[in-house]
Design an enzyme around this catalytic site. Structure first.
Site, PDB file in Angstrom:
ATOM      1  N   ARG A  15       0.827  -1.197   0.000  1.00  0.00           N
ATOM      2  CA  ARG A  15       0.000   0.000   0.000  1.00  0.00           C
ATOM      3  C   ARG A  15       0.872   1.262   0.000  1.00  0.00           C
ATOM      4  NH1 ARG A  15      -3.484  -1.475   5.241  1.00  0.00           N
ATOM      5  NH2 ARG A  15      -1.442  -2.358   5.774  1.00  0.00           N
ATOM      6  N   HIS A  95      -0.497   1.572  16.245  1.00  0.00           N
ATOM      7  CA  HIS A  95      -0.689   0.383  17.101  1.00  0.00           C
ATOM      8  C   HIS A  95       0.451   0.269  18.123  1.00  0.00           C
ATOM      9  CE1 HIS A  95      -4.046  -0.996  14.641  1.00  0.00           C
ATOM     10  NE2 HIS A  95      -3.308  -0.826  13.566  1.00  0.00           N
ATOM     11  N   SER A 218     -20.499 -13.300  24.960  1.00  0.00           N
ATOM     12  CA  SER A 218     -19.117 -13.780  25.071  1.00  0.00           C
ATOM     13  C   SER A 218     -18.716 -13.972  26.528  1.00  0.00           C
ATOM     14  CB  SER A 218     -18.165 -12.796  24.385  1.00  0.00           C
ATOM     15  OG  SER A 218     -16.845 -13.287  24.425  1.00  0.00           O
ATOM     16  N   ALA A 266      -6.613  -9.197  15.304  1.00  0.00           N
ATOM     17  CA  ALA A 266      -6.137  -8.281  16.352  1.00  0.00           C
ATOM     18  C   ALA A 266      -4.632  -8.371  16.578  1.00  0.00           C
ATOM     19  CB  ALA A 266      -6.869  -8.576  17.662  1.00  0.00           C
ATOM     20  N   ASP A 268      -2.157  -6.869  15.327  1.00  0.00           N
ATOM     21  CA  ASP A 268      -1.492  -5.566  15.425  1.00  0.00           C
ATOM     22  C   ASP A 268      -1.472  -5.036  16.848  1.00  0.00           C
ATOM     23  OD1 ASP A 268      -0.500  -4.879  12.951  1.00  0.00           O
ATOM     24  OD2 ASP A 268      -2.402  -4.110  12.218  1.00  0.00           O
ATOM     25  N   VAL A 296      -1.128 -12.554  10.034  1.00  0.00           N
ATOM     26  CA  VAL A 296      -0.428 -11.529   9.259  1.00  0.00           C
ATOM     27  C   VAL A 296      -0.795 -10.147   9.802  1.00  0.00           C
ATOM     28  CG1 VAL A 296      -0.145 -10.496   6.975  1.00  0.00           C
ATOM     29  CG2 VAL A 296      -0.307 -12.985   7.208  1.00  0.00           C
ATOM     30  N   ALA A 297       0.225  -9.355  10.087  1.00  0.00           N
ATOM     31  CA  ALA A 297      -0.004  -8.086  10.788  1.00  0.00           C
ATOM     32  C   ALA A 297      -0.447  -6.946   9.868  1.00  0.00           C
ATOM     33  CB  ALA A 297       1.268  -7.674  11.536  1.00  0.00           C
ATOM     34  N   ASN A 298      -0.423  -7.153   8.572  1.00  0.00           N
ATOM     35  CA  ASN A 298      -0.911  -6.119   7.646  1.00  0.00           C
ATOM     36  C   ASN A 298      -1.732  -6.776   6.539  1.00  0.00           C
ATOM     37  OD1 ASN A 298       1.465  -7.320   6.640  1.00  0.00           O
ATOM     38  ND2 ASN A 298       2.053  -5.517   5.470  1.00  0.00           N
TER      39      ASN A 298
END
Length: 367
Positions: A15, A95, A218, A266, A268, A296-298
């Site tokens: 990106r 983050h 939850s 979540a 990140d 995967v963080a992105n």
């Protein structure tokens, strides 16, 4: 104002922080935009498109970072921290609760750091929203892919076929990411349960989503019961600015079927599953306790054309207002922008972030 747009250096990140159209908007208002050569290639935007939009192209990352404000997509990496300085404004996804070392460097340098993910507008997170939608939709596509036997999964087709029951999907969190994950899972024919604590949100989900999507309050017991049955678990919990709560422990994870898949959106913010650790698009999965983990963080970087256009559409009004008015005036004029201020004058100005980092909280002067 001088605005810099660097190449994103995070692994697998395709990106870019602004489209050529966005650059044209800024330049037409009298601002100078410096774009690092190659910044838009992964999103389908050539250097020539940026040049024709009025940007100044440079091969030097240092020249880009000398701008008054640097606009990015992801948090700076170690190699970029050398460009930090007191009179720099950084506007990007940060983050910081998940990267305390970066937070320390920002605090020490005096950089003014604004985080997309904490900008708020009437209870909404307008700059986080488009990426949450993409990550939510992706989570089901990736989960379904890794359920195949050839990729380590249990071989369950998530939508089933006539005469065979569909796969079961459990989603932790009914926010934007969770809701869009539920939509895609339901469209594929899966049996879907969304676990949420907000009663009003559950009512909204029940009326907005297809009939095979169910909501469940939850609790630890309910999560454990779901883990024993599901083929795909999606973690979509968000506490803005703070570390994500760990809703699934390692001992709970052992209850899942061998070859089940989990996707932790979540990640990140540290992840909402104890066994989560960040992975990359080049090496997206690992197996722990017999469960395939996709962390995967992105995630939205996998679809950079869509992601870049969506992100620019959300961020450009804020970037333009900062450039037109200056940061302090912009935060007064756009109250939601002030909630994006994470670090200012070497102090943490976001309360949830301060708690997560164990730092003193200093009142945001513009809130």
């Amino acid at each position: 104002m001088n605005i810099g747009i660097p190449v994103e250096r995070k692994s697998g990140e395709n990106r870019v922080a602004c489209t050529p159209s966005g650059v044209r908007n800024l330049v037409s208002a009298g601002h100078r935009v410096v774009v690092e050569a190659g910044a838009g290639i992964g999103s389908g935007f050539s250097d020539d498109k940026y040049r024709r939009a009025g940007a100044q192209l440079t091969a030097s990352a240092e020249k880009v970072w000398k701008s008054d404000m640097v606009v990015k997509v992801k948090e700076p990496l170690e190699e970029e921290c050398r460009f930090f300085r007191e009179d720099l404004t950084l506007f990007t996804f940060l983050h910081l609760a998940g990267v305390p070392d970066l937070a320390e460097k920002l605090l020490d340098s005096g950089v003014t750091a604004l985080a997309y993910e904490t900008v708020e507008d009437n209870g909404r997170r307008p700059l986080l929203a488009p990426m949450s939608e993409i990550a939510g939709k992706m989570s089901v596509l990736m989960g379904a892919y890794y359920l195949s036997r050839h990729h380590g999964g249990n071989g369950k087709l998530i939508g089933g076929v006539p005469g065979v029951l569909p796969g079961r999907v459990a989603i932790l969190g009914g926010g934007l990411a969770g809701m869009h994950a539920a939509k895609v899972a339901a469209a594929l024919g899966a049996d879907v349960t969304v676990l949420e604590v907000d009663q009003e949100r559950m009512r909204y989900l029940e009326t907005s989503l297809p009939s095979q999507v169910h909501t469940l309050y939850s609790t630890e017991q309910h999560i454990e019961e779901q883990l024993e049955m599901v083929d795909l678990l999606i973690g979509a919990v968000l506490v803005p600015g703070a570390v994500a709560p760990k809703l699934v422990s390692r001992s709970m994870l052992k209850k899942m079927k061998p070859g089940a898949v989990l996707v932790d959106i979540a990640v990140d913010q540290g992840g909402c599953i104890e066994t989560t650790r960040p992975t990359t698009h080049e090496s997206p999965v690992f197996v722990d306790e017999g469960v395939v983990h996709y962390c995967v963080a992105n995630m939205p970087a996998a679809y950079p054309q869509t992601s870049t256009e969506a992100l620019t559409g959300a961020t450009l009004p804020y970037v333009r207002r900062i450039a037109d008015l200056g940061l302090e005036s912009a935060m007064v004029m756009m109250p939601g922008l002030s909630s994006g201020l994470n670090i200012w004058n070497g102090k943490v100005t976001h309360e949830a972030l301060a708690r997560s980092l164990g730092k003193p909280f200093h009142e945001n002067p513009f809130a």
